[in-house]
Design a protein around this motif. Structure first.
Motif, mmCIF file in Angstrom:
data_model
loop_
_atom_site.group_PDB
_atom_site.id
_atom_site.type_symbol
_atom_site.label_atom_id
_atom_site.label_comp_id
_atom_site.label_asym_id
_atom_site.label_seq_id
_atom_site.Cartn_x
_atom_site.Cartn_y
_atom_site.Cartn_z
ATOM 1 N N SER A 26 0.839 -1.198 0.000
ATOM 2 C CA SER A 26 0.000 0.000 0.000
ATOM 3 C C SER A 26 0.866 1.237 0.000
ATOM 4 N N TYR A 27 0.220 2.389 -0.197
ATOM 5 C CA TYR A 27 0.891 3.677 -0.012
ATOM 6 C C TYR A 27 -0.149 4.712 0.380
ATOM 7 N N GLU A 28 0.325 5.782 0.985
ATOM 8 C CA GLU A 28 -0.546 6.868 1.402
ATOM 9 C C GLU A 28 0.048 8.195 0.939
ATOM 10 N N ALA A 29 -0.816 9.001 0.340
ATOM 11 C CA ALA A 29 -0.438 10.329 -0.149
ATOM 12 C C ALA A 29 -1.505 11.308 0.323
ATOM 13 N N GLY A 30 -1.629 11.413 1.641
ATOM 14 C CA GLY A 30 -2.771 12.103 2.225
ATOM 15 C C GLY A 30 -2.764 13.608 2.104
ATOM 16 N N GLY A 31 -1.620 14.228 2.302
ATOM 17 C CA GLY A 31 -1.536 15.672 2.167
ATOM 18 C C GLY A 31 -2.518 16.440 3.029
ATOM 19 N N LEU A 79 -2.076 0.940 -8.195
ATOM 20 C CA LEU A 79 -0.962 0.166 -7.650
ATOM 21 C C LEU A 79 -0.871 -1.095 -8.486
ATOM 22 N N ASP A 80 0.169 -1.174 -9.306
ATOM 23 C CA ASP A 80 0.242 -2.238 -10.306
ATOM 24 C C ASP A 80 1.702 -2.546 -10.607
ATOM 25 N N GLY A 81 2.001 -3.810 -10.789
ATOM 26 C CA GLY A 81 3.373 -4.206 -11.053
ATOM 27 C C GLY A 81 3.828 -4.000 -12.475
ATOM 28 N N PHE A 82 2.901 -3.945 -13.426
ATOM 29 C CA PHE A 82 3.308 -3.866 -14.829
ATOM 30 C C PHE A 82 3.334 -2.441 -15.361
ATOM 31 N N GLY A 83 2.321 -1.646 -15.049
ATOM 32 C CA GLY A 83 2.301 -0.288 -15.574
ATOM 33 C C GLY A 83 0.895 0.242 -15.729
ATOM 34 N N PRO A 161 -3.504 -8.712 -1.327
ATOM 35 C CA PRO A 161 -2.115 -8.326 -1.569
ATOM 36 C C PRO A 161 -1.294 -9.563 -1.883
ATOM 37 N N PRO A 162 -0.087 -9.392 -2.330
ATOM 38 C CA PRO A 162 0.587 -8.129 -2.605
ATOM 39 C C PRO A 162 0.626 -7.842 -4.097
ATOM 40 N N VAL A 163 1.283 -6.747 -4.485
ATOM 41 C CA VAL A 163 1.548 -6.425 -5.883
ATOM 42 C C VAL A 163 3.030 -6.643 -6.140
ATOM 43 N N SER A 164 3.360 -7.552 -7.029
ATOM 44 C CA SER A 164 4.757 -7.877 -7.317
ATOM 45 C C SER A 164 5.327 -6.940 -8.372
ATOM 46 N N SER A 165 6.555 -6.546 -8.173
ATOM 47 C CA SER A 165 7.204 -5.599 -9.080
ATOM 48 C C SER A 165 7.623 -6.255 -10.387
ATOM 49 N N THR A 166 7.751 -5.415 -11.416
ATOM 50 C CA THR A 166 8.442 -5.788 -12.652
ATOM 51 C C THR A 166 9.404 -4.650 -12.956
#
Length: 296
Positions: A26-31, A79-83, A161-166
């Motif tokens: 996950s990530y948070e960009a709450g501002g 949130l995606d590993g491919f793009g 979860p999770p989202v695997s990187s590429t």
């Protein structure tokens, strides 16, 4: 006894330390959005571009990114590993994401069934978890203090979860040798400055850590050990947008006439591995051909 280590062998010993896959949660960009951490994103001029105000934050699963509600240059969190999502249905330009597919270079041949890509489609049952108050621009409510048109703020997780990187992209296009996950597209006025940051969480490390756009890399624990991760923006294209945005200033205050968004820079945001000092030169000795991974 002195051991001889070939370049290939040395690469094998070190590549995992700085170019290995990782899993994102996950990530948070709450501002400032209540209950959501992270700096969030700000553009210095004219807000963000979108064609459909109802789907600007994150569609609920891959089925939400459709040709009916999604434009190639729309701004959105993901949130995606491919793009990014892309349309590549025909050999012509109609209903195709030609700028996106041309930049990345590995979305498949136009006209084939595998050429389309929806964010999250590679994960069975993929769904976004979107924090309340998440937004890009003002959702059409110009002047609202809660949703200023020059701010993009969100809390994004996925289930399951999770989202695997590429491989993240190169600045000039194509794929680099360094793993990453795509977290969103931001289309802004050409020449405007996009700034901000997020707190990011990997599967192996439940402690969220702050990373700034274009800032220094931060050490995260991953399934492949400690890796340096950073937040980077890649300009996919600069394009002239001849329609108004639904999530920012869209009307002339005197006449009420729609204002075309105009010349725009399209940025893709990635959280990616940054090699440790000295590792790039070593990595380059043997090339990256042996590290290519194909999208499943």
């Amino acid at each position: 006894m002195i051991r001889a280590i070939t370049v290939t062998g040395l690469l094998a010993l070190t590549a995992g330390a700085f170019a290995a896959p990782f899993n994102a949660l996950s990530y948070e960009a709450g501002g400032g959005v209540p209950g959501i951490q992270g700096e969030g994103f700000t553009v210095s001029a004219n807000g963000f571009f979108n064609t459909n105000v109802t789907d600007t934050v994150a569609a609920q699963g891959s089925a939400g990114f459709t040709a009916a509600n999604f434009g190639e240059f729309d701004s959105y969190f993901a949130l995606d590993g491919f793009g990014p999502a892309a349309r590549n249905r025909s050999v012509g330009t109609s209903n195709n994401s030609t700028a996106t597919t041309g930049f990345y270079g590995n979305y498949g041949a136009p006209g084939t069934s595998t050429a389309n890509y929806d964010v999250g489609e590679s994960i069975a049952g993929y769904q976004f978890i979107v924090g309340p108050g998440s937004h890009i621009g003002d959702f059409g409510n110009s002047g609202s203090a809660a949703t200023p048109n020059n701010r993009a703020r969100a809390g994004i997780g996925v289930a399951p979860p999770p989202v695997s990187s590429t491989f993240a992209p190169n600045a000039s296009g194509g794929r680099s040798a360094f793993d990453g996950v795509f977290i969103g597209r931001m289309t802004v006025q050409a020449g405007a400055t996009l700034s901000g940051g997020i707190v990011f969480t990997t599967q192996a490390d439940p402690t969220s850590k702050a990373i700034s756009l274009g800032g220094p890399a931060v050490s995260f624990l991953t399934e492949n050990g400690a890796q340096l991760l950073a937040l980077r923006a890649y300009r996919v294209t600069t394009v002239d947008i001849t329609v108004a945005s639904t999530t920012g200033p869209s009307e002339d205050p005197d006449t009420g006439e729609p204002i075309a968004f105009g010349r725009a820079d399209v940025y893709d945001l990635w959280v990616q591995v940054i090699p440790a000092p000295g590792a790039v030169a070593l990595f380059g000795l043997a090339g990256v051909a042996g590290l290519r991974r194909r999208r499943a």
